[in-house]
Design an enzyme around this catalytic site. Structure first.
Site, PDB file in Angstrom:
ATOM      1  N   GLY A 142      14.356 -40.888   8.005  1.00 57.11           N
ATOM      2  CA  GLY A 142      13.404 -40.263   7.098  1.00 57.11           C
ATOM      3  C   GLY A 142      14.140 -39.354   6.126  1.00 57.11           C
ATOM      4  O   GLY A 142      13.948 -39.425   4.909  1.00 57.11           O
ATOM      5  N   SER A 167      14.614 -43.455  13.262  1.00 61.67           N
ATOM      6  CA  SER A 167      14.776 -42.092  13.760  1.00 61.67           C
ATOM      7  C   SER A 167      14.423 -41.097  12.670  1.00 61.67           C
ATOM      8  O   SER A 167      14.226 -41.462  11.511  1.00 61.67           O
ATOM      9  CB  SER A 167      16.225 -41.867  14.197  1.00 61.67           C
ATOM     10  OG  SER A 167      17.042 -41.818  13.040  1.00 61.67           O
ATOM     11  N   LYS A 168      14.390 -39.841  13.055  1.00 56.51           N
ATOM     12  CA  LYS A 168      14.086 -38.781  12.095  1.00 56.51           C
ATOM     13  C   LYS A 168      15.110 -38.794  10.960  1.00 56.51           C
ATOM     14  O   LYS A 168      14.773 -38.579   9.806  1.00 56.51           O
ATOM     15  CB  LYS A 168      14.120 -37.432  12.826  1.00 56.51           C
ATOM     16  CG  LYS A 168      13.922 -36.267  11.893  1.00 56.51           C
ATOM     17  CD  LYS A 168      13.958 -34.952  12.618  1.00 56.51           C
ATOM     18  CE  LYS A 168      13.812 -33.808  11.629  1.00 56.51           C
ATOM     19  NZ  LYS A 168      14.928 -33.725  10.693  1.00 56.51           N
ATOM     20  N   ARG A 169      16.366 -39.074  11.332  1.00 56.95           N
ATOM     21  CA  ARG A 169      17.444 -39.102  10.338  1.00 56.95           C
ATOM     22  C   ARG A 169      17.174 -40.105   9.218  1.00 56.95           C
ATOM     23  O   ARG A 169      17.518 -39.874   8.062  1.00 56.95           O
ATOM     24  CB  ARG A 169      18.769 -39.450  11.022  1.00 56.95           C
ATOM     25  CG  ARG A 169      19.389 -38.308  11.792  1.00 56.95           C
ATOM     26  CD  ARG A 169      20.673 -37.831  11.139  1.00 56.95           C
ATOM     27  NE  ARG A 169      21.627 -38.914  10.944  1.00 56.95           N
ATOM     28  CZ  ARG A 169      22.356 -39.444  11.908  1.00 56.95           C
ATOM     29  NH1 ARG A 169      22.231 -39.000  13.154  1.00 56.95           N
ATOM     30  NH2 ARG A 169      23.210 -40.401  11.635  1.00 56.95           N
TER      31      ARG A 169
END
Ligand code: GLU
Length: 513
Positions: A268, A264-266
């Site tokens: 990253g 997920s973006k998290r």
């Protein structure tokens, strides 16, 4: 096989995740491999989730990766428009056709009524209220109301939606090209909204209508869409298109670097690694991030890395150009299992591409960074610099970051090496070396090396006594490229200056320690 036509159909709801780029890539490779067409369709029917700039981001990302479109909103094509908002007028008639044939119905429930029904069901211990065959008759729709009442409501301004009437007690089968046969019990499926009160179709209806009208032969998309496929097949059948349902291939998930759960973006943000192709400037700093491109990735490495996230050629070969991927790609070799987002592997791919790139091309790539820092050097110098550094960097940005001392004086010296290697009593000898080097007419790496070796023999010193000193004096670090080549590139005058300054610095450093 009929003409292969595949599509990438993102919704412009924000920056395109790297998983989306992989979906686009696999579609593109499949089209190229089969002499087919690859198109981009923007699925922007959900106006609440529309984010401005997202479509440009998608286009720019594909362009950066070298994924070319045969058809799309900006490219054009015979099956346009390619933005669903511009096809709005097309969808309603299909929803009405489904109603007419008994495969869909009008639903008049207001959002408040739906919430209240959900609440009531919850109180009865039914946590997941589903609008389906078991509940539709207690709701307000054209199946539960009389024909007159339905007519009256339709003639008035009452907002309504159109829902799919999922048949009971049937099994819908999908022959997925990656997963094999997947069966769905229709009693598990809800009556999806097909057409919304705002006059827009939902994803499900628009997606099916467009895949049909755009003559899509294969639907290659993320695994998260597999459950919707049962609804889609019901729609195809309902619209009388059952004999030309596209083939489906649902791609495996991309997993977190530790293999646990979906990337997920998290992840990253947490790990400081890119999970988007390009940078994105959102409304807030939290919603802004940099991408693979800004990290200093070569787009070819990103493509190669992404191609291997879920696919492999079944051979030892790992480095594939986009052309080679087009040639070797096949859906049969896509795995069912989730693919771990191994960032070290992405780094490795990038290194391989940098090493294989011509020095002069690397120089062109990094020139903007060099100039942004105010450094002014010739093309030749920059190419030689890249040649010396390229085996020691992972990202384009590392060139100037790690090799800044090629452009300006050394900022920090490796203290450990100084303490270990600098012996003030050898200062005289090192001064003599400086003198010897200053007399070289031909300041090439071979001449420098010969001179240093001769000096070592005369002074009875070893490589380990001399080279670390020279290296740290010239670059400040033990991590730089080949020492004599580095000295040649920096040139005699600069080297004399650096050695002089460094010796003084080393003496002082030893004195205070
Ligand atoms: N609009 C959907 C998405 O955002 C498309 C899914 C599909 O390919 O059918 O991913």
């Amino acid at each position: 096989m009929n003409q292969v036509r595949v599509r990438f159909a993102p919704s412009p709801t924000g920056a395109l995740h790297i998983g989306g780029v992989r979906t686009a890539l696999y579609n593109y490779l499949f089209a190229r491999k089969n002499n087919g067409q690859f198109l981009l369709r923007i699925e922007d029917t959900d106006q609440n989730r529309f984010v401005s700039g997202a479509e440009e981001y998608i286009r720019e990302s594909l362009e950066w990766c070298g994924i070319k479109l045969d058809e799309g909103p900006a490219t054009g094509g015979d099956y346009g428009p390619y933005r669903q908002s511009e096809r709005k007028h097309l969808y309603k008639s299909y929803a009405l056709e489904l109603v007419e044939k008994g495969h869909a119905y009008y639903a008049f429930d207001t959002p408040e009524e739906l919430t209240s029904e959900r609440q009531q069901q919850k109180e009865k211990g039914n946590h997941t209220f589903k609008y389906d065959g078991t509940t539709r008759l207690v709701m307000r729709n054209s199946l539960s109301l009389s024909a007159e009442e339905t007519k009256r409501l339709l003639a008035s301004d009452t907002p309504y939606t159109i829902r799919l009437k999922v048949p009971q007690d049937q099994v819908v089968e999908v022959n997925d090209l990656i997963r094999g046969k997947v069966s769905f019990q229709t009693n598990e499926l809800d009556d999806k909204v097909l057409f919304k009160a705002d006059g827009m179709p939902t994803y499900h209806l628009a997606n099916i209508v467009d895949d049909h009208l755009m003559k899509i032969s294969h639907v290659i998309r993320g695994e998260e869409w597999l459950p919707s496929t049962a609804h889609h097949i019901l729609l195809y059948n309902g619209l009388g298109w059952g004999h030309e349902i596209p083939q489906f291939a649902h791609l495996p998930l991309i997993l977190k670097p530790n293999g646990k759960g979906k990337l997920s973006k998290r992840d990253g943000d947490k790990l400081g690694i890119p999970v988007f192709p390009l940078s994105w400037k959102g409304e807030t700093p939290e919603d802004s991030f940099s991408g693979f491109r800004e990290f200093g990735f070569d787009a070819r490495a990103v493509i190669n890395f992404l191609a291997f996230l879920g696919w492999n050629p079944g051979t030892e070969q790992e480095i594939f150009s986009l052309e080679e991927l087009c040639e070797h790609f096949s859906i049969e070799k896509i795995s069912k299992a989730g693919a771990r987002f191994d960032f070290d592997k992405a780094r490795w791919f990038n290194q391989q591409y940098i090493i294989a790139t011509d020095d002069a091309i690397l120089a062109e790539i990094i020139r903007p960074t060099v100039e942004a820092k105010g450094f002014n050097v010739s093309d030749e110098f920059l190419a030689d610099f890249c040649g010396l550094m390229k085996e020691r960097v992972v990202f384009f940005n590392d060139f100037v970051k790690n090799g800044y001392y090629f452009f300006e004086p050394v900022k920090t010296y490796d203290q450990k090496t100084i303490k270990k290697k600098w012996q003030p009593e050898r200062r005289k000898a090192f001064d003599r070396l400086l003198g010897l080097l200053s007399q070289l007419t031909d300041f090439t790496h071979t001449a420098i090396k010969n001179q240093v070796v001769e000096f070592m023999e005369e002074e009875n010193l070893k490589f380990g006594d001399v080279l670390p000193i020279l290296r740290v004096a010239v670059s400040g670090t033990m991590k730089g490229p080949a020492i004599f080549e580095m000295m040649e590139l920096l040139g005699k005058t600069e080297i004399m200056k650096r050695l002089n300054n460094a010796y003084k610095y080393f003496d002082d450093a030893i004195l205070v320690s």
